[in-house]
Motif scaffolding. Structure first.
Motif: not given
Length: 458
Positions: A6-8, A15-18
């Motif tokens: 899994i790669t953010p 900002e974290h977008d998925g």
């Protein structure tokens, strides 16, 4: 087996977008890693086996241990070493070692498999082994005798791998499986072959060491024999040489003191007899030296009838010989070559002893000489019907300076020279005797004349 990574994901403002999820099947890779680990472990055990084979000097211990490891690694019912004994009409294949125990401690084992010449040609598996090829077979492909042997152990398939020693086919190792048609791994087979090569080297080393030990043992025995004979020779020679010299000096002193010519003449006669005995002793000692140093003459042609008649003619002046009948019985249909001078010395001495120790009071005293000669050898029996030799003297009869009868004259060297001479010729001499019945000497000497005609003694 599934592996998920899994790669953010972040936007431009941080900002974290998925996230991105990557799913992959790693079952094959894990299997390969496991196989590599197992194979590394396998190779480590194979190397340990080879190291132990080299370190362990006791082959009867190291080979069964090695086979037990190979059995476990190959996952088979039994691993065995077979040795090949080849003859013109058949092959004997003998069980030498198994993973269970050593089958034998002697050179040749009990027969397990046998291939006749026609079977040998028909069996490609045996021909393949001789060429250095591995062989994988089902039990049904073997000849009936071998098939029955394997089926009794419930073996279904078998891997045979050849053992060569100095490019000579020695035998093979068998991996016997009871679990159906087993699939054999090529990499593992290659590793087994490296162990088999080590086994061939170990067997060869063991054979060389055994030969060396036997040679050293024979050399030690020979040295002990030579040292004993030298000690006995010098001790006895010093006494036996000094005795007649002392006697001669005493007789000379008595002759010098004699009051008349008759008395002096008697002492001089005794002196002459003493010097003759001393001369015979010295000649015997010279004979021992010549026998040890001179090469054997293998070119004298011997006709045994004439040969023994010549010896008898030379002994006709012995005391009481005219009272004894000497019978010569020869059977010789082939030319016979040997060293006639050496043989004459031996047989003259034995026959002279037969005359000297004969029982002249029996009816028709006689000595028998029996000769049977063929293309390979001659057997000569010399039998007298004399006083005989007590059993306690027989095992010492051929010792240097040994005299079984001290009342009779002699140096004690005659039979020692006889044995050494016959041994030098590559033959053998034996004696049997019984007190009151007589003595028989049996001499076996090789024929140095090569012929193709044989003699029928039936």
């Amino acid at each position: 087996r599934i592996h998920i990574s899994i790669t953010p994901i972040f936007n431009s403002e941080g900002e974290h977008d998925g996230f991105i999820a990557i799913e992959s099947d790693i079952s094959e890779r894990k299997e390969m890693e496991l196989l590599l680990k197992e194979y590394n472990t396998f190779l480590e055990e194979i190397n340990k086996v080879k190291v132990n084979l080299i370190k362990e000097k006791n082959i009867d211990k190291s080979l069964p241990e090695t086979l037990r490891v190979l059995k476990r690694l190959a996952k088979v019912e039994q691993v065995s070493i077979f040795r090949n004994f080849l003859s013109d009409d058949k092959v004997n294949i003998n069980l030498l070692y198994t993973d269970l125990r050593q089958e034998t401690s002697s050179g040749r084992t009990d027969l397990i498999w046998e291939l006749q010449a026609n079977e040998r040609a028909a069996n490609s598996w045996y021909n393949g082994l001789q060429k250095g090829e591995k062989v994988v077979l089902g039990v049904a492909e073997f000849p009936q005798g071998i098939k029955a042997h394997l089926m009794a152990k419930k073996v279904i398939s078998i891997l045979l791998m050849p053992i060569f020693i100095e490019n000579t086919f020695f035998g093979f190792i068998s991996f016997e499986s009871v679990d159906g048609e087993k699939k054999w791994d090529n990499l593992q087979e290659f590793s087994y072959q490296s162990v088999i090569n080590a086994i061939g080297s170990i067997v060869q080393r063991n054979d060389i060491l055994e030969q060396l030990e036997n040679s050293q043992e024979k050399l030690q025995q020979l040295n002990e024999k030579v040292n004993f004979e030298l000690d006995s020779f010098f001790y006895s020679a010093s006494h036996d040489l000094r005795r007649p010299v002392t006697t001669a000096l005493g007789l000379i002193e008595l002759a010098n003191q004699a009051q008349n010519h008759e008395e002096k003449g008697r002492y001089l006669t005794f002196l002459q007899e003493t010097i003759v005995k001393l001369d015979r002793l010295i000649l015997d000692i010279i004979q021992i030296s010549k026998n040890k140093t001179l090469e054997v003459n293998r070119t004298d042609n011997i006709q045994f009838e004439d040969f023994f008649q010549g010896i008898i003619d030379e002994l006709k002046y012995y005391d009481d010989v005219h009272k004894i009948t000497i019978v010569v019985d020869t059977l010789q249909e082939n030319p016979f070559n040997s060293d006639s001078k050496r043989l004459k010395s031996v047989f003259s001495n034995i026959i002279a002893n037969g005359i000297k120790y004969h029982n002249l009071y029996q009816e028709k005293p006689k000595i028998e000489i029996i000769v049977r000669a063929c293309k390979e050898n001659a057997i000569i029996l010399i039998k007298d019907y004399g006083t005989g030799i007590p059993a306690e003297h027989l095992n010492k009869l051929f010792d240097v300076f040994y005299r079984a009868n001290e009342s009779k004259s002699g140096s004690g060297l005659g039979l020692y020279i006889a044995r050494e001479t016959i041994t030098k010729l590559g033959g053998e001499i034996k004696v049997e005797s019984e007190v009151g019945l007589g003595t028989t000497f049996c001499i076996d000497i090789p024929n140095y004349y090569s012929v193709t005609k044989s003699v029928d003694f039936s």
